[in-house]
Design a protein around this motif. Sequence first.
Motif, PDB file in Angstrom:
ATOM      1  N   LYS A 195      73.406 139.507  50.957  1.00 36.88           N
ATOM      2  CA  LYS A 195      74.495 138.526  51.255  1.00 36.88           C
ATOM      3  C   LYS A 195      75.369 138.534  50.059  1.00 36.88           C
ATOM      4  CE  LYS A 195      76.442 134.345  52.088  1.00 36.88           C
ATOM      5  NZ  LYS A 195      75.648 133.042  51.820  1.00 36.88           N
ATOM      6  N   ALA A 196      76.805 138.394  50.493  1.00 37.06           N
ATOM      7  CA  ALA A 196      77.905 138.178  49.662  1.00 37.06           C
ATOM      8  C   ALA A 196      78.855 137.133  50.204  1.00 37.06           C
ATOM      9  CB  ALA A 196      78.490 139.618  49.783  1.00 37.06           C
ATOM     10  N   PHE A 197      79.641 136.611  49.440  1.00 31.22           N
ATOM     11  CA  PHE A 197      80.704 135.632  49.700  1.00 31.22           C
ATOM     12  C   PHE A 197      82.159 136.165  49.948  1.00 31.22           C
ATOM     13  CE2 PHE A 197      77.054 133.206  47.990  1.00 31.22           C
ATOM     14  CZ  PHE A 197      76.922 131.934  48.673  1.00 31.22           C
ATOM     15  N   GLY A 198      82.728 135.733  50.897  1.00 32.51           N
ATOM     16  CA  GLY A 198      84.082 136.004  51.155  1.00 32.51           C
ATOM     17  C   GLY A 198      85.218 134.952  50.574  1.00 32.51           C
ATOM     18  N   ASP A 199      85.663 134.291  51.456  1.00 31.33           N
ATOM     19  CA  ASP A 199      86.736 133.414  51.389  1.00 31.33           C
ATOM     20  C   ASP A 199      86.542 131.940  51.496  1.00 31.33           C
ATOM     21  OD1 ASP A 199      86.263 133.165  54.038  1.00 31.33           O
ATOM     22  OD2 ASP A 199      88.332 132.792  54.329  1.00 31.33           O
ATOM     23  N   ALA A 200      87.488 131.332  50.789  1.00 31.51           N
ATOM     24  CA  ALA A 200      87.391 129.714  50.976  1.00 31.51           C
ATOM     25  C   ALA A 200      88.557 129.369  51.997  1.00 31.51           C
ATOM     26  CB  ALA A 200      87.800 129.103  49.459  1.00 31.51           C
ATOM     27  N   GLY A 201      88.507 130.215  52.923  1.00 32.23           N
ATOM     28  CA  GLY A 201      89.798 129.975  54.086  1.00 32.23           C
ATOM     29  C   GLY A 201      91.047 130.737  53.892  1.00 32.23           C
ATOM     30  N   ILE A 202      91.098 131.951  53.928  1.00 32.89           N
ATOM     31  CA  ILE A 202      92.288 132.749  53.550  1.00 32.89           C
ATOM     32  C   ILE A 202      93.056 132.687  55.176  1.00 32.89           C
ATOM     33  CG2 ILE A 202      93.339 134.760  53.135  1.00 32.89           C
ATOM     34  CD1 ILE A 202      91.440 135.191  50.837  1.00 32.89           C
ATOM     35  N   MET A 203      93.725 132.165  55.316  1.00 31.72           N
ATOM     36  CA  MET A 203      94.565 132.304  56.618  1.00 31.72           C
ATOM     37  C   MET A 203      96.052 132.705  56.480  1.00 31.72           C
ATOM     38  SD  MET A 203      92.486 130.182  58.391  1.00 31.72           S
ATOM     39  CE  MET A 203      93.251 129.668  59.877  1.00 31.72           C
ATOM     40  N   TYR A 204      96.279 133.424  57.695  1.00 28.43           N
ATOM     41  CA  TYR A 204      97.554 134.182  57.894  1.00 28.43           C
ATOM     42  C   TYR A 204      98.620 133.188  57.799  1.00 28.43           C
ATOM     43  CZ  TYR A 204      95.924 138.807  59.657  1.00 28.43           C
ATOM     44  OH  TYR A 204      95.130 139.814  59.650  1.00 28.43           O
ATOM     45  N   GLN A 205      98.531 132.023  58.340  1.00 27.68           N
ATOM     46  CA  GLN A 205      99.312 130.803  58.216  1.00 27.68           C
ATOM     47  C   GLN A 205      98.558 129.720  57.871  1.00 27.68           C
ATOM     48  OE1 GLN A 205     101.479 130.221  61.711  1.00 27.68           O
ATOM     49  NE2 GLN A 205     102.307 132.190  62.007  1.00 27.68           N
TER      50      GLN A 205
END
Length: 605
Positions: free
Chosen positions: A334-344
Amino acid sequence: MRNLVSATAFALLSLMSLEGAARPADSADLIIYNARIWTVDARKPTVEALAIRGDRIMSTGSKHDMLALKDEHTKLLDLQGQFVMPSFNDGHTHFENAVDWLFQVRLIDLDGEAGKQEMMRRLADVRARVPAGIWITGGDWGDLAAGAASKAGRKDFQTFQPDLAAVDAITPDNPVLLRRFDRAYFANSKALKLAHISRESPDPRGGSYGRDSRGELTGMLYGKAGEAVEKLMPPVTLEQKVIGARAVQQDLNRLGITSIADIARLDELSQQQLYPTYVERSYSNLAIFQRLKARQQLSLRVYAFLPLDYWDRLGKYGIRPHGGDDMIRFGALKAFGDAGIMYQPLHIDLGLQNDWAWRMMGEKLLKQRIVDSCKGGFDVGVHIIGDKALHSLLDWFEAAEADPACARRAPRERLIHAWYATADDLKRAGRLHLIADVTPDHLMQNVSRLEAALGPERARTAFAWRTMIDHGVRVDLVSDLPGTYNRAILSTVNPLHNMYMAVTRKPIDGSAGPAFHPEQAMTIEEAIQAYTINPAYASHEEAIKGSITPGKLADLVVLSNDIVTADPERLLTTEVVYTFLGGKVVYQSSSDETSKRADTPSPAH
């Protein structure tokens, strides 16, 4: 959390297994018949009876054929038309967090006089499940109300004060320490006595003890007075964790759950690390499951997701891809990625930071570890939310697939959560044969505001479970037990309720209006697969569980309603009647009429 397990029944069913060892190979230990059995096996989708020998499905078919397998030792279970299916497999849990919560009172949403009364009710519930002498904690009462007051510009917010005498009456044998939103504390008399705080105690430097007009202690602790009592609390030992674990797993069994994929850690390795932040706060100590197993008290099959951080050192501790046994198995990281990285950015603030998570190890490093661990035989699951972050993760999974050493073994990589995605990336996820662990609760948290937050185009591919399935992504329905770390939001753990949200795209309390993009709903058959054969496939265990197929483990759930043919609303009122793990009953409803029959197997652990 009541203990529904009978030691006598355990001995009885153990004896059955021993008797079976000396009996003819064509005789069954248990025959279940007069049932509507949904097998999740396309070769034989429905049958009316099944036979179990030892911990395995022996045969399935007609009542007549199955009863032909009985002898004088065979137990019979006439279900009188009840519904049987494979038991549930929750593919994403944080078990130790749930264990910790067992000893805590959820307070963050409480305020006012009604909140004060609710605190007492919740405290009584916790006291009923916590053994005498163990500390009961909780926080932070008034927090949500204080936040709302701050946003409204109010600077005079105050919340209620607990009543010491009332709390003492509920908790005479347990020390209690509860935290207020502003980091003041409340202690009951048992805790005050352990801290040697009395009416005569002088206020400590930098803090004070709450007192009434007569100088008597109120239980309130301010400043360093509260901090000092908190420091006196004993550390939570592994033995206490095991006590809580037994209760949590019994509650999961009560919901028909016999398998979980848990975010876990190997504590021996974790203790050797130097971390920049508390990156493993939601990883369960693997020793909890190992100790339960050693004591023959483990009633859940555990697929352990270990940290990607130290994957290359697991082999020194005997942990290898697809290692373990039917109770505890390995193979995923398991790894952690984002806290909601959005294009917009979202048009409405839904609490996402539009950044990588604070537990993210760095984009370049994560990409390299995905490739390396894949070559080493491990699968990787990554917490991912925003559409831009998901695009990057798909790039990294593609890089792993392009490596010949990785591609040869057909990895089963996971997108964990996968809230938002572009249409093109959903197609790409299907081409990569990815698995998505999706949590219906996450959709429902902001379901009434999501369209406005995303805009109509992006909303069409938000929580897009139908599109995922149509493009070849294998979907698991998961709870994310126990909920948000601050306890503001509790997970819906009941699989039947999660299936309801998956097939209706509506919350279980009926609070929202029209369904959110109902064209993205699952069918009930797909929802059942997402709780059975799909998570078994994700953990490379589809050959031993996930369907009612001869030769597979006899992990079953008996339900009060036929959930395949009934209206989806019936999912909310359907009850678990029996839960079987390896052919043994680990939960039995006390209200089930069949339990009164003399020939019915009793609960065993």
